[in-house]
Motif scaffolding. Sequence first.
Motif, mmCIF file in Angstrom:
data_model
loop_
_atom_site.group_PDB
_atom_site.id
_atom_site.type_symbol
_atom_site.label_atom_id
_atom_site.label_comp_id
_atom_site.label_asym_id
_atom_site.label_seq_id
_atom_site.Cartn_x
_atom_site.Cartn_y
_atom_site.Cartn_z
ATOM 1 N N ILE A 107 0.840 -1.205 0.000
ATOM 2 C CA ILE A 107 0.000 0.000 0.000
ATOM 3 C C ILE A 107 0.869 1.247 0.000
ATOM 4 O O ILE A 107 0.625 2.200 -0.758
ATOM 5 C CB ILE A 107 -0.931 -0.001 1.223
ATOM 6 N N LEU A 108 1.895 1.267 0.845
ATOM 7 C CA LEU A 108 2.802 2.416 0.884
ATOM 8 C C LEU A 108 3.474 2.614 -0.472
ATOM 9 O O LEU A 108 3.573 3.745 -0.968
ATOM 10 C CB LEU A 108 3.846 2.229 1.974
ATOM 11 N N LEU A 109 3.935 1.547 -1.092
ATOM 12 C CA LEU A 109 4.581 1.640 -2.405
ATOM 13 C C LEU A 109 3.614 2.206 -3.440
ATOM 14 O O LEU A 109 3.999 3.031 -4.282
ATOM 15 C CB LEU A 109 5.086 0.279 -2.854
ATOM 16 N N ALA A 110 2.371 1.763 -3.384
ATOM 17 C CA ALA A 110 1.373 2.265 -4.343
ATOM 18 C C ALA A 110 1.146 3.760 -4.158
ATOM 19 O O ALA A 110 1.017 4.510 -5.138
ATOM 20 C CB ALA A 110 0.067 1.500 -4.184
ATOM 21 N N ARG A 111 1.108 4.218 -2.906
ATOM 22 C CA ARG A 111 0.924 5.652 -2.638
ATOM 23 C C ARG A 111 2.129 6.444 -3.136
ATOM 24 O O ARG A 111 1.980 7.544 -3.716
ATOM 25 C CB ARG A 111 0.733 5.879 -1.136
ATOM 26 N N ILE A 112 3.328 5.915 -2.902
ATOM 27 C CA ILE A 112 4.543 6.588 -3.361
ATOM 28 C C ILE A 112 4.543 6.694 -4.885
ATOM 29 O O ILE A 112 4.831 7.759 -5.456
ATOM 30 C CB ILE A 112 5.794 5.838 -2.864
ATOM 31 N N GLU A 113 4.230 5.596 -5.550
ATOM 32 C CA GLU A 113 4.231 5.590 -7.009
ATOM 33 C C GLU A 113 3.213 6.570 -7.576
ATOM 34 O O GLU A 113 3.478 7.257 -8.559
ATOM 35 C CB GLU A 113 3.946 4.179 -7.518
ATOM 36 N N ALA A 114 2.039 6.633 -6.945
ATOM 37 C CA ALA A 114 1.015 7.565 -7.413
ATOM 38 C C ALA A 114 1.487 9.009 -7.282
ATOM 39 O O ALA A 114 1.275 9.831 -8.195
ATOM 40 C CB ALA A 114 -0.277 7.352 -6.623
ATOM 41 N N LEU A 115 2.140 9.342 -6.158
ATOM 42 C CA LEU A 115 2.658 10.699 -5.982
ATOM 43 C C LEU A 115 3.743 11.017 -7.003
ATOM 44 O O LEU A 115 3.792 12.127 -7.549
ATOM 45 C CB LEU A 115 3.224 10.863 -4.565
ATOM 46 N N ILE A 116 4.613 10.064 -7.273
ATOM 47 C CA ILE A 116 5.695 10.293 -8.235
ATOM 48 C C ILE A 116 5.131 10.488 -9.637
ATOM 49 O O ILE A 116 5.580 11.368 -10.390
ATOM 50 C CB ILE A 116 6.698 9.131 -8.191
ATOM 51 N N ARG A 117 4.132 9.683 -10.008
ATOM 52 C CA ARG A 117 3.529 9.838 -11.344
ATOM 53 C C ARG A 117 2.906 11.216 -11.499
ATOM 54 O O ARG A 117 3.030 11.847 -12.549
ATOM 55 C CB ARG A 117 2.475 8.755 -11.571
ATOM 56 N N ARG A 118 2.217 11.682 -10.460
ATOM 57 C CA ARG A 118 1.574 12.992 -10.536
ATOM 58 C C ARG A 118 2.592 14.128 -10.546
ATOM 59 O O ARG A 118 2.416 15.135 -11.245
ATOM 60 C CB ARG A 118 0.609 13.183 -9.367
ATOM 61 N N SER A 119 3.644 13.970 -9.765
ATOM 62 C CA SER A 119 4.608 15.059 -9.588
ATOM 63 C C SER A 119 5.675 15.106 -10.665
ATOM 64 O O SER A 119 6.218 16.171 -10.959
ATOM 65 C CB SER A 119 5.284 14.939 -8.214
ATOM 66 N N TYR A 120 5.984 13.953 -11.267
ATOM 67 C CA TYR A 120 7.041 13.887 -12.278
ATOM 68 C C TYR A 120 6.548 13.126 -13.512
ATOM 69 O O TYR A 120 7.035 12.040 -13.824
ATOM 70 C CB TYR A 120 8.287 13.201 -11.702
ATOM 71 N N PRO A 121 5.569 13.695 -14.220
ATOM 72 C CA PRO A 121 4.990 12.973 -15.373
ATOM 73 C C PRO A 121 5.984 12.721 -16.489
ATOM 74 O O PRO A 121 5.775 11.829 -17.314
ATOM 75 C CB PRO A 121 3.860 13.904 -15.832
#
Length: 222
Positions: A107-121
């Motif tokens: 779950i933590l990894l999924a949240r991290i990945e989602a933030l990275i995708r949004r912040s660094y498209p």
Amino acid sequence: MMRLLIAEDDEVLRRELSRDLESHGYETAVPERFEDVEDIVKEGKVHLVLLDVTLPGRDGYEICRSIRRFSRIPILFLTSRDTDMDELYGMTMGGDDFVRKPYKMPILLARIEALIRRSYPDAGTEREILWQDFRLLPAKGKLCRGEREVILTRQETLLLSCLFARPGEVIRRVDFIEELWDNQFFIDDNTLSVHMTRLRGKLKELDAGDLIVTRYGQGYLI
């Protein structure tokens, strides 16, 4: 490669979190002095901050507010506090997400990945998980071995991610169910068996059908 700053005062948890993140393809920065967090962010060498709310001296909320004066770097709060008001306050201070302890690593990894995708498209690089001669690409649901590859479902990808992160360790069936399905009431033990059987079938295509070992009455390991 994405570099994550970990501001966590529990030394054991900090060490385990750093190890797990690095096994999943991230670099980590672990400051020993929490007053250095803002300076590290200003250097521009980290891409996301994992920020414990309860820190000695200043709490995570104050550090987040300070960072927001000069940076829009994604900030994910880690906390044992479990009220909606705590989460709301964290977002008000400028946090981007909020994960409660004890957290489940997938779950933590999924949240991290989602933030990275949004912040660094336009980052252009995909996180890879490497173990021996295997290469797991979670975002694409692919497992590669040399020039060969197989396509994995989301649950198969999560199963393999958990095993690759903890090689040699027996992971209990109940832990898989809790981590992968977050205690959804309609998931039973047979569902895990079905996914594991399908995953083993795909591993056979890579001549690795015996990669996952069953410890009867205990769980699975690689």
